[in-house]
Design a protein around this motif. Structure first.
Motif, PDB file in Angstrom:
ATOM      1  N   PRO A 133       0.801  -1.517  -0.421  1.00  0.00           N
ATOM      2  CA  PRO A 133       0.027   0.045   0.289  1.00  0.00           C
ATOM      3  C   PRO A 133       0.861   1.546  -0.004  1.00  0.00           C
ATOM      4  O   PRO A 133       0.373   2.713  -0.341  1.00  0.00           O
ATOM      5  CB  PRO A 133      -0.917  -0.089   1.298  1.00  0.00           C
ATOM      6  N   THR A 134       2.117   1.119   0.321  1.00  0.00           N
ATOM      7  CA  THR A 134       2.934   2.181  -0.053  1.00  0.00           C
ATOM      8  C   THR A 134       3.702   2.680  -1.193  1.00  0.00           C
ATOM      9  O   THR A 134       3.683   1.510  -1.799  1.00  0.00           O
ATOM     10  CB  THR A 134       4.054   1.745   0.974  1.00  0.00           C
ATOM     11  N   ASP A 135       4.493   3.962  -1.162  1.00  0.00           N
ATOM     12  CA  ASP A 135       5.410   3.950  -2.689  1.00  0.00           C
ATOM     13  C   ASP A 135       6.493   3.494  -2.418  1.00  0.00           C
ATOM     14  O   ASP A 135       7.438   4.020  -2.868  1.00  0.00           O
ATOM     15  CB  ASP A 135       5.260   5.329  -3.363  1.00  0.00           C
ATOM     16  N   ALA A 136       7.098   3.028  -0.834  1.00  0.00           N
ATOM     17  CA  ALA A 136       8.547   2.136  -0.299  1.00  0.00           C
ATOM     18  C   ALA A 136       9.210   1.211  -1.985  1.00  0.00           C
ATOM     19  O   ALA A 136       8.736   0.571  -2.405  1.00  0.00           O
ATOM     20  CB  ALA A 136       8.341   1.298   1.034  1.00  0.00           C
ATOM     21  N   ARG A 137      10.583   1.917  -1.917  1.00  0.00           N
ATOM     22  CA  ARG A 137      10.960   1.361  -2.992  1.00  0.00           C
ATOM     23  C   ARG A 137      11.314  -0.547  -2.547  1.00  0.00           C
ATOM     24  O   ARG A 137      11.918  -0.624  -1.337  1.00  0.00           O
ATOM     25  CB  ARG A 137      12.417   1.709  -3.278  1.00  0.00           C
ATOM     26  N   VAL A 138      11.705  -1.294  -3.100  1.00  0.00           N
ATOM     27  CA  VAL A 138      11.451  -2.467  -2.555  1.00  0.00           C
ATOM     28  C   VAL A 138      13.127  -3.489  -3.623  1.00  0.00           C
ATOM     29  O   VAL A 138      12.802  -3.458  -4.482  1.00  0.00           O
ATOM     30  CB  VAL A 138      10.525  -3.655  -2.660  1.00  0.00           C
ATOM     31  N   LEU A 139      13.389  -4.060  -2.789  1.00  0.00           N
ATOM     32  CA  LEU A 139      14.560  -4.660  -3.600  1.00  0.00           C
ATOM     33  C   LEU A 139      14.757  -6.252  -2.956  1.00  0.00           C
ATOM     34  O   LEU A 139      14.941  -6.191  -1.969  1.00  0.00           O
ATOM     35  CB  LEU A 139      16.262  -4.068  -2.845  1.00  0.00           C
ATOM     36  N   ILE A 140      14.154  -6.802  -4.086  1.00  0.00           N
ATOM     37  CA  ILE A 140      14.442  -8.158  -4.168  1.00  0.00           C
ATOM     38  C   ILE A 140      15.746  -8.998  -4.618  1.00  0.00           C
ATOM     39  O   ILE A 140      15.711  -9.353  -5.874  1.00  0.00           O
ATOM     40  CB  ILE A 140      13.065  -8.735  -4.823  1.00  0.00           C
ATOM     41  N   THR A 141      15.552  -9.471  -2.913  1.00  0.00           N
ATOM     42  CA  THR A 141      17.313 -10.949  -3.758  1.00  0.00           C
ATOM     43  C   THR A 141      16.554 -12.463  -3.756  1.00  0.00           C
ATOM     44  O   THR A 141      15.299 -13.036  -2.921  1.00  0.00           O
ATOM     45  CB  THR A 141      18.119 -10.681  -2.812  1.00  0.00           C
ATOM     46  N   GLY A 142      17.664 -13.293  -4.751  1.00  0.00           N
ATOM     47  CA  GLY A 142      17.188 -14.467  -3.993  1.00  0.00           C
ATOM     48  C   GLY A 142      18.280 -15.471  -5.266  1.00  0.00           C
ATOM     49  O   GLY A 142      18.126 -14.493  -6.438  1.00  0.00           O
ATOM     50  N   SER A 143      18.405 -16.008  -5.637  1.00  0.00           N
ATOM     51  CA  SER A 143      18.924 -16.817  -6.851  1.00  0.00           C
ATOM     52  C   SER A 143      18.068 -17.028  -7.519  1.00  0.00           C
ATOM     53  O   SER A 143      16.760 -16.572  -8.037  1.00  0.00           O
ATOM     54  CB  SER A 143      19.049 -18.601  -6.110  1.00  0.00           C
ATOM     55  N   ASN A 144      18.713 -17.207  -8.933  1.00  0.00           N
ATOM     56  CA  ASN A 144      17.754 -17.031 -10.108  1.00  0.00           C
ATOM     57  C   ASN A 144      16.148 -18.674  -9.862  1.00  0.00           C
ATOM     58  O   ASN A 144      16.977 -19.692  -9.917  1.00  0.00           O
ATOM     59  CB  ASN A 144      18.627 -18.076 -11.053  1.00  0.00           C
ATOM     60  N   GLY A 145      15.640 -18.244 -10.903  1.00  0.00           N
ATOM     61  CA  GLY A 145      14.880 -19.175 -10.889  1.00  0.00           C
ATOM     62  C   GLY A 145      13.505 -19.566  -9.358  1.00  0.00           C
ATOM     63  O   GLY A 145      12.788 -20.675  -9.208  1.00  0.00           O
ATOM     64  N   GLY A 198      11.628 -17.167  -8.054  1.00  0.00           N
ATOM     65  CA  GLY A 198      10.139 -16.058  -8.211  1.00  0.00           C
ATOM     66  C   GLY A 198      10.304 -15.009  -7.766  1.00  0.00           C
ATOM     67  O   GLY A 198       9.723 -14.476  -7.562  1.00  0.00           O
ATOM     68  N   LYS A 199      11.102 -14.228  -8.096  1.00  0.00           N
ATOM     69  CA  LYS A 199      11.459 -12.471  -7.530  1.00  0.00           C
ATOM     70  C   LYS A 199      10.780 -11.642  -8.614  1.00  0.00           C
ATOM     71  O   LYS A 199      10.451 -10.895  -8.154  1.00  0.00           O
ATOM     72  CB  LYS A 199      12.920 -12.379  -8.166  1.00  0.00           C
ATOM     73  N   GLU A 200      10.452 -11.992  -9.631  1.00  0.00           N
ATOM     74  CA  GLU A 200       9.241 -11.363 -10.327  1.00  0.00           C
ATOM     75  C   GLU A 200       8.156 -11.670 -10.194  1.00  0.00           C
ATOM     76  O   GLU A 200       6.593 -10.731  -9.940  1.00  0.00           O
ATOM     77  CB  GLU A 200       9.343 -11.702 -12.199  1.00  0.00           C
ATOM     78  N   LEU A 201       7.893 -12.706  -9.678  1.00  0.00           N
ATOM     79  CA  LEU A 201       6.015 -13.202  -9.161  1.00  0.00           C
ATOM     80  C   LEU A 201       5.855 -11.859  -7.608  1.00  0.00           C
ATOM     81  O   LEU A 201       5.339 -11.648  -7.474  1.00  0.00           O
ATOM     82  CB  LEU A 201       6.035 -14.710  -8.334  1.00  0.00           C
ATOM     83  N   VAL A 202       7.214 -11.756  -7.096  1.00  0.00           N
ATOM     84  CA  VAL A 202       6.909 -10.506  -5.679  1.00  0.00           C
ATOM     85  C   VAL A 202       6.719 -10.166  -6.197  1.00  0.00           C
ATOM     86  O   VAL A 202       6.035  -9.266  -5.760  1.00  0.00           O
ATOM     87  CB  VAL A 202       8.124 -11.420  -4.665  1.00  0.00           C
ATOM     88  N   ALA A 203       7.555  -8.927  -7.536  1.00  0.00           N
ATOM     89  CA  ALA A 203       7.505  -8.564  -7.523  1.00  0.00           C
ATOM     90  C   ALA A 203       5.535  -7.810  -8.684  1.00  0.00           C
ATOM     91  O   ALA A 203       5.112  -6.894  -7.680  1.00  0.00           O
ATOM     92  CB  ALA A 203       8.314  -7.988  -9.022  1.00  0.00           C
ATOM     93  N   HIS A 204       5.379  -8.625  -8.890  1.00  0.00           N
ATOM     94  CA  HIS A 204       3.534  -8.848  -9.683  1.00  0.00           C
ATOM     95  C   HIS A 204       2.654  -8.460  -8.482  1.00  0.00           C
ATOM     96  O   HIS A 204       2.194  -7.748  -8.604  1.00  0.00           O
ATOM     97  CB  HIS A 204       3.628  -9.816 -10.350  1.00  0.00           C
ATOM     98  N   TRP A 205       3.320  -9.377  -7.343  1.00  0.00           N
ATOM     99  CA  TRP A 205       2.144  -9.313  -5.983  1.00  0.00           C
ATOM    100  C   TRP A 205       2.403  -7.672  -5.715  1.00  0.00           C
ATOM    101  O   TRP A 205       1.318  -7.076  -5.352  1.00  0.00           O
ATOM    102  CB  TRP A 205       2.772 -10.622  -5.385  1.00  0.00           C
ATOM    103  N   ILE A 206       3.870  -7.079  -5.254  1.00  0.00           N
ATOM    104  CA  ILE A 206       3.667  -5.742  -4.957  1.00  0.00           C
ATOM    105  C   ILE A 206       2.737  -5.265  -5.004  1.00  0.00           C
ATOM    106  O   ILE A 206       1.978  -4.012  -5.226  1.00  0.00           O
ATOM    107  CB  ILE A 206       4.979  -5.628  -4.635  1.00  0.00           C
TER     108      ILE A 206
END
Length: 387
Positions: free
Chosen positions: A160-172, A174-182
């Motif tokens: 609900p905020t406009d805070a910037r988010v950095l998602i880390t993790g190995s390839n595969g 699901g980092k893009e999934l987290v971004a979509h959900w946000i």
């Protein structure tokens, strides 16, 4: 073929606009309306890619046309045509959703540049809407492990905020999934979600891709082009694999975050952007900073909220649920009868070392569905899922 509607009550100006646009490109199909009422009726019945609309008209003025059109065809860009005394009104129409405005008499170069930019933006918006319809199905977050529940709770707080988010993790993972959900759970979810894979774009093109360019900025720049930041205005831009971005592009991204402004390659004109930035990487950015490959000031701008996506090996309890999810999805996509996995097959898959994470699991499940029996057995797993 781009369909353009010109709404203008002055016949001489209307004919000039239609002539200029028709001669500019054989991909422009230009139609005209002599007043606001007729223009709005045309917009209701025809899907236009762009509307040029005069402000001062009898029966229904341009502001009323814009407001009514945005309720029924919100994705159609409007370029307002303003007389000298209408400039303040023209600026206000941009707050109401107009793409831009041009003054009378129209300057040829400004007119054509504005038209091209508006059509480029429309194309990006349409592409994004098509992708957006697929989001719910393609980006389900499957799992009930403690790690996944923690990420879901974090998303509920951060989205609900406009805070910037950095998602880390190995390839595969699901980092893009987290971004979509946000994005989907944010107030910006009606706006665009623009994804940029920084690792897939050559370093010499990344700045043009992100910030756009003007005609003549480099050899292949044959026309002005909007970049991804402009396309993401009022929405979210997802910078995937940001650790692979060149230092010069990092400097421009930093400026965009600090000042909410970008400039196209080859131009010194500032363009205001209202964009939420979500970034992701599989690299250790602190190590990249030590090696001089990543800007520390950019890291601190991006990492307001850190979300680490666990490897599949660290959330094995989710594997049975993921197998069921992928099985249902794949059989539907392939037009196949539903298949089940035996308990022993699931147990064996749960014990595997998933170095490729969820992406690898999905590939293995697809292979087993295609090559295995009606029920995928332990023997099928040993035969077809060998690593």
């Amino acid at each position: 073929m781009s369909k353009i509607l010109v709404i203008e009550d002055e016949a001489a100006i209307r004919r000039v606009l239609v002539k200029i646009l028709s001669e500019e490109s054989d991909t422009y199909q230009v139609e005209e309306a002599e007043d606001g009422l007729k223009g709005l009726e045309a917009i209701k019945s025809i899907d236009y890619d762009l509307v040029l609309c005069d402000i001062k008209m009898p029966k229904m003025d341009g502001v009323e046309v814009l407001e009514a059109a945005k309720k029924i065809k919100p994705e159609v860009p409007f370029i307002m045509i303003s007389g000298h005394g209408d400039l303040d009104t023209a600026v206000n129409t941009m707050r109401a959703g107009a793409f831009d405005y041009i003054s009378k008499p129209p300057d040829l170069n400004r007119l054509l540049t504005t038209v091209r930019n508006a059509l480029d933006r429309k194309e990006l918006v349409v592409e994004n809407k098509i992708l957006k319809k697929k989001v719910s199905k393609n980006y389900e977050m499957v799992g009930e492990s403690d790690e996944i529940i923690a990420i879901k709770d974090m998303i509920e707080k951060v989205a609900p905020t406009d805070a910037r988010v950095l998602i880390t993790g190995s390839n595969g993972t699901g980092k893009e999934l987290v971004a979509h959900w946000i994005h989907e759970k944010s107030p910006r979810n009606s706006g665009p979600f623009i994804e940029v894979n920084c690792a897939a774009i050559p370093s010499e093109l990344i700045e043009s891709e992100l910030f756009g360019h003007v005609k003549g900025a480099f050899t292949s720049a044959v026309k002005d082009r909007a970049g991804k930041f402009e396309a993401a205005n009022k929405g979210t831009i997802f910078l995937d694999e940001i650790g692979d971005m060149s230092l010069s592009a990092q400097a421009k991204v930093l400026r965009a975050l600090q000042e909410s402004k970008i400039s196209r390659v080859g131009s010194d004109k500032d363009i205001k952007v209202d964009v939420r930035v979500i970034a992701a990487t599989n690299k250790n950015l602190k190590k990249e900073i030590e090696d001089g490959k990543f800007r520390e000031d950019l890291y601190h701008r991006l990492a307001v909220i850190l979300i680490k996506v666990p490897a599949l090996n660290d959330r094995r309890d989710d594997i049975p649920m993921l197998i069921e999810h992928f099985s249902s999805k794949i059989t539907t996509e392939q037009g196949m009868a539903p298949k089940t996995f035996s308990d022993k097959a699931v147990k064996l898959l749960k014990a595997y070392d998933w170095t490729g994470n969820i992406r690898e699991l999905r590939n293995v499940v697809e292979r087993l569905i295609i090559l295995g029996g009606k029920e995928v057995t332990e023997e099928d797993v040993k035969l077809f899922a060998s690593k």
